[in-house]
Scaffold this active site. Structure first.
Site, PDB file in Angstrom:
ATOM      1  N   HIS A  21       5.288  -2.358  -5.747  1.00  4.51           N
ATOM      2  CA  HIS A  21       3.928  -2.154  -6.269  1.00  4.51           C
ATOM      3  C   HIS A  21       3.176  -1.111  -5.442  1.00  4.51           C
ATOM      4  CE1 HIS A  21       0.116  -3.416  -8.225  1.00  4.51           C
ATOM      5  NE2 HIS A  21      -0.412  -3.106  -7.037  1.00  4.51           N
ATOM      6  N   GLU A  22       3.163  -1.305  -4.139  1.00  4.58           N
ATOM      7  CA  GLU A  22       2.422  -0.375  -3.280  1.00  4.58           C
ATOM      8  C   GLU A  22       3.083   0.999  -3.234  1.00  4.58           C
ATOM      9  OE1 GLU A  22      -0.448  -1.106  -2.412  1.00  4.58           O
ATOM     10  OE2 GLU A  22      -0.363  -3.256  -2.800  1.00  4.58           O
ATOM     11  N   HIS A  25       1.681   3.170  -6.004  1.00  6.99           N
ATOM     12  CA  HIS A  25       0.428   3.831  -5.618  1.00  6.99           C
ATOM     13  C   HIS A  25       0.703   5.000  -4.661  1.00  6.99           C
ATOM     14  CE1 HIS A  25      -1.991   0.792  -7.528  1.00  6.99           C
ATOM     15  NE2 HIS A  25      -1.655  -0.171  -6.695  1.00  6.99           N
TER      16      HIS A  25
END
Length: 453
Positions: A21-22, A25
């Site tokens: 997920h990170e 980003h």
């Protein structure tokens, strides 16, 4: 040892999901020219950290329940003039939307990869063939009977009991007709069955869709022939040996390990049972006292013995696999279907069709992680995929503090031509934090309630 294994499986699962997920980003931010100051997996004090050539600090922190990517931003601290062009807040609204959306999208991509691996590895499973049908049940009123293989539910193929359950979960809380397509034996012509639902399992705290229809899964007869005995268990203490055939318990004849023996043992923790066995052609009696252990908040009996290995009939087994190319659309469709199901379940929770008691927190996630890891690679990958989809959907909800809330702000800015006021964003932040903390506390309460039930 079981607790350690569960903790390890949970850390691996959550660590992978948070990292992906990170990284979504992070990857898009870098390509949009934003300077990333820190990439942290976990919160709290750093256990280990290092820097790359671009000055980004990578951190593995002590609390593995999340993570974050910290970017250069004038709203958080002063930015040197020569680095203003690398600040997140100076990027175009489209670039900020792309950076924020990349995290949840990375979770959906992870689910696709996990489902793709499962499809390529293939699975061998038991066909969804019905066992005895409960008299007077929804299924019996529709004409269903024992020995039917469920092929489709509402037009969707159901090659496994897992798929049967997923399709039934879609109908929780609803009123209407449920269409099943089934056949009696391989080669037989499929027949359609119409089941009438009315507020079906509405508000049920722990719904069992298959049982609620009055259906059971077919199981072969398993003779209670002892195959192995643990040397320090209750069975060994009672004198049971490998090769013994249990023929009666407390004078009642038994013929099936799963149907007759296991329930009797589990219901008799700490209580003496008289076993009649056959050994080398002769009959004898033994006194067996099952030991007690806790399972799902209840004490059940166990004796430290297992049955002789047996095989399911070949005609009851189904092998499902795909080549690397055909597995791609299978994985994409599976991810889409699970995303829609997750959204639909959330909507039903809000409207009261599905009980909010089904909301799970970290304790339940940990238990499922440990159980799926023990069940094999396919089960653990499936758990990773489902949890990743849930994380992606959750983060896209239009709640301030979540990615979806930021997307709402940026889309509004795109439409208006200017950002929302700091006052409005501040209100949103407070509301969002309150909602998230409230949901988390409720989920943990549900977890603790399940432990006591």
């Amino acid at each position: 040892m079981d607790l350690l294994f569960t903790l390890l499986a949970t850390v691996v699962a959550l660590g992978l999901l948070v990292t992906i997920h990170e990284y979504g980003h992070f990857w898009v931010a870098r390509r949009c020219g934003v300077k990333v100051l820190r990439f942290s997996i976990g919160f709290g004090p750093a256990l280990y950290s290092w820097h790359d050539r671009q000055g980004t600090e990578y951190v593995i922190a002590g609390i593995p329940l999340g993570g974050y990517v910290k970017m250069l931003d004038e709203r958080e601290s002063p930015v040197p003039e020569q680095e203003l062009d690398q600040a997140f807040n100076r990027k175009s609204v489209k670039q900020r939307i792309a950076i924020v959306a990349a995290g949840p999208l990375a979770n959906f991509l992870l689910a696709i990869v996990a489902f793709w691996i499962i499809a390529v590895l293939g699975i061998t499973t038991v066909a969804p063939v019905t066992g005895p049908v409960e008299p007077g049940s929804v299924a019996e009123r529709a004409g269903m009977r024992e020995g039917l293989e469920i092929l489709e539910i509402d037009g969707t193929a159901t090659p496994t009991w897992h798929e049967v359950n997923l399709q039934l979960i879609r109908r929780l809380g609803e009123t209407g007709q449920l269409q099943l397509l089934a056949r009696e034996g391989e080669g037989a012509a499929p027949q359609s069955y119409t089941l009438q639902l009315r507020d079906w399992l509405r508000g049920a705290e722990q719904p069992d869709p298959v049982a609620a229809l009055g259906l059971t899964s077919w199981k072969p007869a398993v003779p209670p022939l002892i195959g192995q005995v643990s040397p320090d268990g209750a069975a060994a203490a009672a004198g049971l040996q490998a090769g013994d055939l249990i023929v009666a318990i407390n004078g009642e004849r038994v013929s099936d390990w799963l149907v007759d023996v296991v329930p009797a043992i589990q219901a008799s923790a700490g209580q003496s049972l008289e076993l009649t066995i056959e050994r080398e052609g002769s009959s004898r009696s033994l006194q067996l006292t099952p030991a007690a252990r806790e399972q799902d908040g209840k004490l059940i009996g166990f004796v430290g013995a297992g049955i002789e290995a047996f095989e399911w009939p070949e005609h009851m087994m189904r092998s499902i696999s795909h080549n690397p190319l055909t597995a791609i659309p299978v994985a994409v469709v599976k991810t889409w279907d699970m995303t829609v199901l997750t959204l639909d379940s959330l909507k039903k929770m809000v409207t009261g069709l599905v009980s909010a008691k089904n909301l799970s927190g970290p304790i339940t996630i940990a238990k499922v992680a440990g159980a799926s890891a023990k069940s094999g690679v396919e089960s653990f990958l499936g758990f990773i995929a489902y949890l990743s989809i849930s994380l992606g959907v959750l983060n896209l909800l239009p709640i301030p503090v979540l990615d979806g809330g930021h997307l709402v702000y940026y889309v509004a800015e795109w439409i208006r031509g200017k950002p929302l006021s700091e006052r409005v964003q501040g209100w949103g932040l407070q509301i969002g934090l309150t909602m998230i903390v409230g949901v988390m506390l409720f989920a943990i309460y549900n977890d603790i309630s399940r432990l006591g039930s």
